[in-house]
Design a protein around this motif. Structure first.
Motif, PDB file in Angstrom:
ATOM      1  N   VAL A  28       0.846  -1.193   0.000  1.00 54.87           N
ATOM      2  CA  VAL A  28       0.000   0.000   0.000  1.00 54.87           C
ATOM      3  C   VAL A  28       0.882   1.244   0.000  1.00 54.87           C
ATOM      4  CG1 VAL A  28      -1.781   1.281   1.238  1.00 54.87           C
ATOM      5  CG2 VAL A  28      -1.829  -1.225   1.227  1.00 54.87           C
ATOM      6  N   LYS A  29       0.716   2.071  -1.015  1.00 48.89           N
ATOM      7  CA  LYS A  29       1.481   3.316  -1.124  1.00 48.89           C
ATOM      8  C   LYS A  29       0.523   4.484  -0.896  1.00 48.89           C
ATOM      9  CE  LYS A  29       4.742   1.262  -4.379  1.00 48.89           C
ATOM     10  NZ  LYS A  29       5.346   1.332  -5.732  1.00 48.89           N
ATOM     11  N   GLU A  30       0.709   5.147   0.216  1.00 49.68           N
ATOM     12  CA  GLU A  30      -0.240   6.185   0.629  1.00 49.68           C
ATOM     13  C   GLU A  30      -0.291   7.360  -0.344  1.00 49.68           C
ATOM     14  OE1 GLU A  30       0.388   7.409   4.616  1.00 49.68           O
ATOM     15  OE2 GLU A  30       0.057   5.411   5.475  1.00 49.68           O
ATOM     16  N   HIS A  31       0.838   7.684  -0.964  1.00 52.20           N
ATOM     17  CA  HIS A  31       0.827   8.851  -1.863  1.00 52.20           C
ATOM     18  C   HIS A  31      -0.037   8.599  -3.094  1.00 52.20           C
ATOM     19  CE1 HIS A  31       4.052   6.428  -3.718  1.00 52.20           C
ATOM     20  NE2 HIS A  31       3.803   7.097  -4.832  1.00 52.20           N
ATOM     21  N   ILE A  32      -0.122   7.349  -3.540  1.00 60.14           N
ATOM     22  CA  ILE A  32      -0.983   7.031  -4.678  1.00 60.14           C
ATOM     23  C   ILE A  32      -2.452   7.127  -4.272  1.00 60.14           C
ATOM     24  CG2 ILE A  32      -1.699   5.188  -6.248  1.00 60.14           C
ATOM     25  CD1 ILE A  32       1.159   4.311  -6.462  1.00 60.14           C
ATOM     26  N   LEU A  33      -2.775   6.596  -3.086  1.00 62.99           N
ATOM     27  CA  LEU A  33      -4.148   6.708  -2.594  1.00 62.99           C
ATOM     28  C   LEU A  33      -4.546   8.170  -2.449  1.00 62.99           C
ATOM     29  CD1 LEU A  33      -4.199   3.922   0.159  1.00 62.99           C
ATOM     30  CD2 LEU A  33      -5.000   3.778  -2.196  1.00 62.99           C
ATOM     31  N   HIS A  34      -3.615   8.978  -1.942  1.00 64.72           N
ATOM     32  CA  HIS A  34      -3.886  10.403  -1.743  1.00 64.72           C
ATOM     33  C   HIS A  34      -4.207  11.088  -3.069  1.00 64.72           C
ATOM     34  CE1 HIS A  34      -3.514  14.473  -0.183  1.00 64.72           C
ATOM     35  NE2 HIS A  34      -2.635  14.741  -1.116  1.00 64.72           N
ATOM     36  N   GLU A  35      -3.431  10.800  -4.098  1.00 65.12           N
ATOM     37  CA  GLU A  35      -3.652  11.437  -5.393  1.00 65.12           C
ATOM     38  C   GLU A  35      -5.002  11.048  -5.985  1.00 65.12           C
ATOM     39  OE1 GLU A  35      -1.988  13.720  -7.483  1.00 65.12           O
ATOM     40  OE2 GLU A  35      -1.168  14.115  -5.507  1.00 65.12           O
TER      41      GLU A  35
END
Length: 207
Positions: A28-35
């Protein structure tokens, strides 16, 4: 392959199902979810605020007073932005706040959001979730048996009774498999999948 138990609407274990790791247990990569959440929220903004410019305000055809000799400042139109009732300078106009992300990134983000719920232990797989009638009480009883008070439920594409039985209960949302998105997954504490939707999600999200 990861496994998760399958339960019925009475929260009784009825078996297990294998899950693809590239969909249900990936990093899980939080920066991708954020975008992706930013993209979804931006697309939902109405962007319909609108003000009138000096050209659009009614009036302004006649010069308010003659150019010289009155002792007052020069004025050519009553629609000037510095006049009360005049147009607005640089005011908002209808606009689209949305922006685009690559399809691959959006697909990865949905898989990551599902994986986050699985890794937290907040993924529930139901063997079936069919309600014989449109009755809020029946839906609430099932949620009580599952000990869930906030959840996104992913059901088959045609589950009208379930959708209508749940829409008056705060904290729940029902979506078909093709409508699953990052924002709704992260907005709810639990993710409930009806077993047949697993194959559909894996087919759609597998890398």
């Amino acid at each position: 392959m990861s496994t998760v138990k399958i339960v019925n609407t009475k929260n009784e274990s009825v078996g297990e199902v294998e899950l693809r790791d590239d969909v249900f247990n990936r990093e899980v990569k939080e920066h991708i979810l954020h975008e992706v959440v930013r993209m979804q929220r931006a697309a939902r903004r109405s962007g319909n605020a609108c003000t009138k410019t000096r050209v659009e305000v009614r009036g302004g055809g006649a010069k308010p007073w003659r150019q010289k000799g009155t002792g007052r400042a020069r004025a050519g139109t009553r629609t000037s932005p510095i006049w009360r009732g005049g147009g607005v300078a640089f005011g908002p106009k209808p606009r689209d706040y949305g922006f685009k992300l690559n399809r691959k990134v959006k697909k990865q983000a949905v898989a990551m959001a599902i994986s986050a719920r699985f890794q937290e232990g907040n993924l529930i797989v139901l063997d079936d979730f069919t309600l014989e009638r449109i009755k809020t009480r029946d839906f609430v009883e099932v949620m009580g048996a599952l000990e869930v008070d906030n959840a996104l439920i992913v059901a088959g594409s045609e589950n009208d009774n379930l959708s209508k039985s749940s829409r008056n209960v705060n904290g729940y949302k029902v979506l078909p498999a093709e409508g699953v998105n990052v924002y709704d997954i992260l907005l709810h504490k639990k993710l409930i999948l009806v077993q047949p939707t697993i194959e559909s999600l894996e087919k759609r999200l597998a890398s």
